[in-house]
Write an enzyme that holds these catalytic residues in place. Sequence first.
Site, mmCIF file in Angstrom:
data_model
loop_
_atom_site.group_PDB
_atom_site.id
_atom_site.type_symbol
_atom_site.label_atom_id
_atom_site.label_comp_id
_atom_site.label_asym_id
_atom_site.label_seq_id
_atom_site.Cartn_x
_atom_site.Cartn_y
_atom_site.Cartn_z
ATOM 1 N N TRP A 31 0.867 -1.186 0.000
ATOM 2 C CA TRP A 31 0.000 0.000 0.000
ATOM 3 C C TRP A 31 0.904 1.238 0.000
ATOM 4 O O TRP A 31 1.837 1.331 0.799
ATOM 5 C CB TRP A 31 -0.884 -0.031 1.248
ATOM 6 C CG TRP A 31 -1.820 1.131 1.392
ATOM 7 C CD1 TRP A 31 -2.624 1.663 0.425
ATOM 8 C CD2 TRP A 31 -2.049 1.897 2.588
ATOM 9 N NE1 TRP A 31 -3.344 2.703 0.945
ATOM 10 C CE2 TRP A 31 -3.018 2.880 2.260
ATOM 11 C CE3 TRP A 31 -1.549 1.842 3.883
ATOM 12 C CZ2 TRP A 31 -3.484 3.798 3.201
ATOM 13 C CZ3 TRP A 31 -2.011 2.753 4.815
ATOM 14 C CH2 TRP A 31 -2.970 3.716 4.477
ATOM 15 N N ASP A 73 -0.718 -5.444 9.474
ATOM 16 C CA ASP A 73 -1.708 -4.472 9.044
ATOM 17 C C ASP A 73 -2.952 -5.256 8.656
ATOM 18 O O ASP A 73 -2.944 -6.010 7.688
ATOM 19 C CB ASP A 73 -1.168 -3.673 7.848
ATOM 20 C CG ASP A 73 -2.154 -2.612 7.376
ATOM 21 O OD1 ASP A 73 -3.283 -2.564 7.905
ATOM 22 O OD2 ASP A 73 -1.799 -1.834 6.469
ATOM 23 N N LYS A 82 -13.320 -0.876 6.011
ATOM 24 C CA LYS A 82 -13.903 -1.744 4.995
ATOM 25 C C LYS A 82 -14.902 -2.735 5.580
ATOM 26 O O LYS A 82 -16.033 -2.839 5.103
ATOM 27 C CB LYS A 82 -12.802 -2.486 4.243
ATOM 28 C CG LYS A 82 -12.254 -1.764 3.051
ATOM 29 C CD LYS A 82 -11.428 -0.519 3.359
ATOM 30 C CE LYS A 82 -10.085 -0.839 3.976
ATOM 31 N NZ LYS A 82 -9.220 0.349 4.112
#
Length: 449
Positions: free
Chosen positions: A178, A259, A295
Site C-alpha cells: 500500500w 496491518d 472496509k
Amino acid sequence: MHTQEQQSASPSAERRLSVVARHLEPSSSAAANHWIIAAPTSSGTQSVFAHIVRAPEDPILGVTVAYNKDTSPVKLNLGVGAYRTEEGKPLVLNVVRKAEQQLVNDRSRVKEYLSITGLADFNKLSAKLILGADSPAIQENRVTTVQCLSGTGSLRVGAEFLARHYHQRTIYIPQPTWGNHPKIFTLAGLSVKSYRYYDPATRGLHFQGLLEDLGSAPSGAIVLLHACAHNPTGVDPTLDQWEQIRRLMRSKGLLPFFDSAYQGFASGSLDTDAQSVRMFVADGGEVLVAQSYAKNMGLYGERVGALSIVCRNADVASRVESQLKLVIRPMYSNPPIHGASIVATILKDRNLYHEWTLELKAMADRIIRMRQQLFDALRARGTPGDWSHIIKQIGMFTFTGLNKEQVAFMTKEYHIYMTSDGRISMAGLSSRTVPHLADAIHAAVTGAR
Ligand code: PLA
C-alpha cells in the site's frame, strides 16, 4: 529537551504578555504603531508562502479527485478501495444503521472526551475480534489495545512507539505494498527497507525471494505483514507458507507488525482472515497489529481502528500502554467517540454481531462474483493473455498487470479511473459496468483505438 522547554517557556510567555499589554494600553505610542506596521505578515504584497511548490495529488486518493472532475456519464471509479453496491452506490450496513439508532435513542450518552486510549469496551472487543475470543494472550492480560484513527492512525501510533522505544529502527515492507506504508513509517522515524513479495512473472507470491530477504534482515528488524487480502496484489501466502514465515521470523527475532485492513473481506469469514495473526500470537511471541473498521464495517469516514500490542507478560503490556499514551496525547489528544461506539454496540450484541457477519459475507461474495464476471467477459472477448489471476487473487483488488500507458489509455478513452500500477478495486464494479471495463481492457491490450 524537557528542561530546555521549561527554561524558555517563562521568558517567552513574559514576552507575549508584554506585547498584549502594549496593545491594551490606551495611548497609541509611535513605537507600538511602528511595531504593528513592520510585522512581516501584515505588510508588503509578497506572500510569505510564495516559495511553496504545488504538491502532486496522492496516487490513490488523487484518482477520485480526477474522477470527480470528469463529466462523462459512463465514468467509473475503480481507484480507491471503497465498497459499492450493484447500483454503484456507497453502502451503509443495515447493522450500522441499527447501532446508530440505538446510540441516538440512548439519552444517557454524552459527548465527553474519551480517555487517551479510547473506548475501553471497543478496545477489548477489537482485540477479541482479531486474536480470537479464547485467546490466551488476552486472558493473560498481555495485550494492550488503544483506539486509533482507523488503520492509518493505528499504523502511525505503532510506528512512533517503535521509533521511540524499540532497539531496531528498520522496518521491512513488502514489494509492492500500500503506497502510504513507506510514508507513514518514514515520518514516524523508522527506516524503511523492502522484501520481495510479488513475482510479476507468475503473478503470484515470490516466496523464495521473501524468505531470502527476511533471512538476511538484521536480527530484531520490524516486518510489516498484510494480515490478509494483500494490497495491491491480492496475493496472500498459504497457511503453510505463513507457518514457514513465522518460523523464520521467530528464529531471527524479527518483530511482526500486522496491518489488518480487510478482516472478513478476503474470505468472507472473520476467523479465516485472522489466521495469520493468530498463528504468530499462538507461539507466545510479541506482535503488533493495526486494525481498521473502514472496509469490514463500511465505516470509512468515521475513522475507527485499533492498535494492539501483544507482549510477553501483563507487566510489560501495562508499561507499553503507558508509553502509547505519551505518543497519542500530543498527536490528537484522544480519539473520536461515535464510530467506536457503533463498533462496540455491534460487537457486544449477539444478534447484531451475527447480522454483521452476514452483511460482511454478502460484500465479500459480491466482490468474488465480480471477479468471475470480469474473467468471463474477457474470455468472451478473446482478450489475449492469461487472466486467471483475476479469479485467483483475493480481497478488494485485482492487480491486473496492465501498465501505466494502458491505464492512461483506459482513463482517456473509456473514463475508467484506477491507480497507475494497474490495480482495480473490484468492489467498485457491478454487473452493469463489467462489460465496459472488459471492453476497455480488451482495447488497451490489443492496442485497438
Ligand atoms: N492498510 C492497508 C493495506 C490499506 O489498504 C488501507 C486503505 C489502510 C491500511 C488504511 O485504511 P484506513 O486508514 O482507512 O483504515 N487503503 C485504501 C484507501 C482502501 C487508502 O488508500 O486510503 C486503498 O484504496 O488502498
